[in-house]
Design an enzyme around this catalytic site. Sequence first.
Site, PDB file in Angstrom:
ATOM      1  N   ASP A 167       0.842  -1.199   0.000  1.00 28.14           N
ATOM      2  CA  ASP A 167       0.000   0.000   0.000  1.00 28.14           C
ATOM      3  C   ASP A 167       0.877   1.248   0.000  1.00 28.14           C
ATOM      4  O   ASP A 167       1.716   1.428   0.884  1.00 28.14           O
ATOM      5  CB  ASP A 167      -0.901   0.006   1.236  1.00 28.14           C
TER       6      ASP A 167
ATOM      7  N   TYR B 290       3.155  10.066   0.706  1.00 21.32           N
ATOM      8  CA  TYR B 290       4.133   9.486   1.637  1.00 21.32           C
ATOM      9  C   TYR B 290       5.567   9.870   1.271  1.00 21.32           C
ATOM     10  O   TYR B 290       6.486   9.693   2.075  1.00 21.32           O
ATOM     11  CB  TYR B 290       4.012   7.961   1.683  1.00 21.32           C
TER      12      TYR B 290
ATOM     13  N   LYS C 172      -2.554   6.289  -3.986  1.00 23.23           N
ATOM     14  CA  LYS C 172      -3.627   7.226  -3.673  1.00 23.23           C
ATOM     15  C   LYS C 172      -3.397   8.595  -4.316  1.00 23.23           C
ATOM     16  O   LYS C 172      -2.259   9.068  -4.406  1.00 23.23           O
ATOM     17  CB  LYS C 172      -3.762   7.391  -2.154  1.00 23.23           C
TER      18      LYS C 172
ATOM     19  N   HIS D 281      -7.434   9.936  -1.776  1.00 22.60           N
ATOM     20  CA  HIS D 281      -6.841   9.826  -0.443  1.00 22.60           C
ATOM     21  C   HIS D 281      -7.714  10.446   0.652  1.00 22.60           C
ATOM     22  O   HIS D 281      -7.854   9.877   1.742  1.00 22.60           O
ATOM     23  CB  HIS D 281      -5.462  10.493  -0.452  1.00 22.60           C
TER      24      HIS D 281
END
Length: 312
Positions: A43, A48, A77, A110
Amino acid sequence: MHTLSFKHNDQMPILGLGTFRSEPKAVYSAVLEALKMGYRHIDCAAAYGNEKEVGEAIAEAIDSGVVTREELWITSKLWSDSHGMDNVQPALEKTLKDLKLDYLDLYLVHWPVAFKKGVEMPEKADQFIPLEEVPLTDTWAGMEAALEKGLVKHIGVSNFNTQYLKALLETAKQKPEVNQIEIHPFLQQDTLVDFCKQVGIHLTAYAPIGSGGAEDDALNLFKNVVLLDIAQAHGKTVAQVALKWGIQRGISVIPKSTNVSRLQENLDALKFELSASDMEKIATLNKDHRFVDAKFWEVEGGPYTAEEIWNA
């Protein structure tokens, strides 16, 4: 590995590796080790800041014969600076380039929050865009277009409450196949879980073992007497019990770790079963406590509040 079934007979492994807050160098090693151990579900998210390193690890695993692309389930996302139909594909193409992939297995919106292009994390009200100006239905149309072009195999959302989902379902040509939300024994989300199951939306739990850094012992799953007792009875850890609890509810879990022994420990959560009595005991632990409280979206004069995001 136990899987969740999607259209076209695609199967998502019910346990995956989360990469949130994993430092770039550490995440490369963690992803590569995880794939060698048997993880097949990774994931990711553009937000990130480590998708290039994740992509390098995936490419290394494929090139060295550890896995084939077809064996993997890769999720990413759409970040909130790319809402709106015309912004989805460019953001997705950047993610695909970073991950060194031709397609994603799953792409999620997201957050039900929009802000201006190029803003990493808004700090002022004028950096946000109200949903009245960029409706979620418009962003979803961009997701559907990416699906039709084969850039993604499945599409879904993250952090969407029941009302946002209902609004999306009214106009969607392709309904969301997943809603990724925070779920753990202290935040069981029964109402939202039940709704998603009724309308055929799979759930993925982030923070499935809570936050080990919780300063309040009452909010630390690892110090909870009920979970400790169940773990001891099975010869397992509290983390494994929390993960198995989610899995036995039919929810996929994506614990994050860059520690090799913890990666194996989490994977081994698949190797035992909780009893009906265990599940009933854990059901009494709900505190409706969020470790990800969404207060970071609240700025003076801004269009978003945590209350609205979770309960609108």
